[in-house]
Design an enzyme around this catalytic site. Sequence first.
Site, mmCIF file in Angstrom:
data_model
loop_
_atom_site.group_PDB
_atom_site.id
_atom_site.type_symbol
_atom_site.label_atom_id
_atom_site.label_comp_id
_atom_site.label_asym_id
_atom_site.label_seq_id
_atom_site.Cartn_x
_atom_site.Cartn_y
_atom_site.Cartn_z
ATOM 1 N N ASP A 1 -5.787 20.191 -14.068
ATOM 2 C CA ASP A 1 -6.442 18.966 -14.933
ATOM 3 C C ASP A 1 -6.001 18.999 -15.913
ATOM 4 O O ASP A 1 -6.303 19.760 -16.935
ATOM 5 C CB ASP A 1 -7.856 18.867 -14.767
ATOM 6 N N ARG B 1 0.918 -1.236 -0.064
ATOM 7 C CA ARG B 1 0.113 -0.157 0.085
ATOM 8 C C ARG B 1 0.968 1.239 0.069
ATOM 9 O O ARG B 1 0.549 2.147 -0.400
ATOM 10 C CB ARG B 1 -1.042 0.154 1.012
ATOM 11 N N TYR C 1 -14.891 19.171 -15.174
ATOM 12 C CA TYR C 1 -15.390 17.814 -15.257
ATOM 13 C C TYR C 1 -16.332 17.405 -14.300
ATOM 14 O O TYR C 1 -16.318 17.836 -13.215
ATOM 15 C CB TYR C 1 -14.255 16.695 -14.902
ATOM 16 N N LYS D 1 -7.050 8.007 -19.663
ATOM 17 C CA LYS D 1 -7.284 8.756 -20.979
ATOM 18 C C LYS D 1 -6.245 8.585 -21.703
ATOM 19 O O LYS D 1 -5.565 7.526 -22.296
ATOM 20 C CB LYS D 1 -7.827 10.020 -20.897
#
Length: 372
Positions: A171, A47, A99, A196
Site C-alpha cells: 500500500d 464497465r 490501515y 489521497k
Amino acid sequence: MRLETRAIHAGRGIDPATGAVSQPIHLTTTFERAPDGSFPSGLIYAREGNPNRNGLEECLAGLEGGEAAISFASGMAAIHAVFQSLRPGDHVIAPNDIYYGTKALLRDTFAGWGLRSTFVDMTDLAELRSAVQPETKLIWAETPSNPTLKITDLAGVIAIAREAGALTAIDNTWPTPLLTRPLELGADLVMHSTTKYFGGHCDITGGAIVARTKAGIAERIRTHQGRSGAIPSPFDCWLLLRGLATFPVRMRAHCEGAATVAAALNGHPQLTRVHYPGLATHPGHAIAARQMSLFGGMLAIEVAGGAEPAMQAAARLKLITRATSLGGVHTLIEHRKSIEGPESPTPDGLLRISIGLEHPQDLMEDLLQALG
Ligand SMILES: *Cc1c(COP(=O)(O)O)cnc(C)c1O
C-alpha cells in the site's frame, strides 16, 4: 521520461478530433461496432473500459513503473479486488497496524470466505518469517504505517515473500512513487487510495492497483473488476488525471512542510512524542532514509494526558481543519482512536496530522497556540 514529466504527459495526448489540449470527458456507456462486427477503438462497454479510465491507468502504470494499472471506485475496492483474486484456503500476512479498513476486510469479510490471515509486527522481519505457512500466497505491507508512522524494510519483506513463493502487495498511498518505489524493489503489486495525494484536493474518491507484470494476478484482478463493477466514473478519472499532473510538486511541498512542523513540535512540553520518520530519533529513521527520497507529509503527535487534552488541543485550532483523510491541500488533524474504535491499538492522546500546502509557519503558529 522522469516522474514529473510522466505525471503531466503519460496517458494524455492532443484530442485528434478537436485539437483540445485538455482531454474531453467521454460519458458514453457504449461504443459502435464496425459492420464486420469488430471494435475499431478496442472499446466495447464502459464497465470494461473508457478513454478517460484508459488514460488514467496508463499514467498510473507509468508513475509506479508497472506494466499494468487497474483503477477503482475507491481504495477499498482496489484492496478488495486483490484479496478476491486469491482463493479460499489461501493465507495472507499483513501488518498489525495496517490501515484499519484493510484489517476489517481481512478479519471480518474474507475470513468468512475462507481466506486466512495473520497480523504481525511487519517491522520485525523475524516475526514475519515465522508467520509464513505453506499456504501463504500474499504478504501485504504498508510503510510508513498508520497512524504511528512505523517504517517497514520493504526489501526485507520482499526477500522473505520470494523465499516463500508468495506475492507482495504494498500500500503505497502515503509515500507515493515520488518517495518510495516498491516495484523497483521487487514487489508484485502496488495499491493506492487515489483519494489521497494523487487526487490531492479532497474532492475525489478512488483507488488503483499497479502490477509489475500484465500477466498473472493483474489479469485476475481486472477480470474480477469487470464482473464486480467497482469502476471509477469518467469524470473521476478526468479529475484524477488533472490532479496527477501536479502531484510531484505538491508532494515535495507536503514533505517540506511536515519536516518543518515535526522539527518545531519535537520536544514540546505538552507532547510525549512526535512521530515523523524524518526525525533522527524515530526508530525507523535509518531504513526510511534508505527507501524514501523524502520523509512524507504525514506526522502524528501524542498529547500528554491522553484523549481529553488531545481533543481540547484540536478544538482550539483556528486554521487547521478537524477531519479525517489526508493528502489534500488543507491541513487536516484527527483524533485517530475515536475513528478507529475502542479495539484500536492507537494511543489515546494521538492526533494525526496531514500537512497541506499552507505556509508551514502559519501551521506551526496555529499548533503552538492550540497546545498552549
Ligand atoms: C485511505 C486509505 C485507504 C482506503 O482508501 P479509500 O479511498 O478511502 O477507500 C487504504 N489505505 C490507506 C493507507 C489509506 O490512507
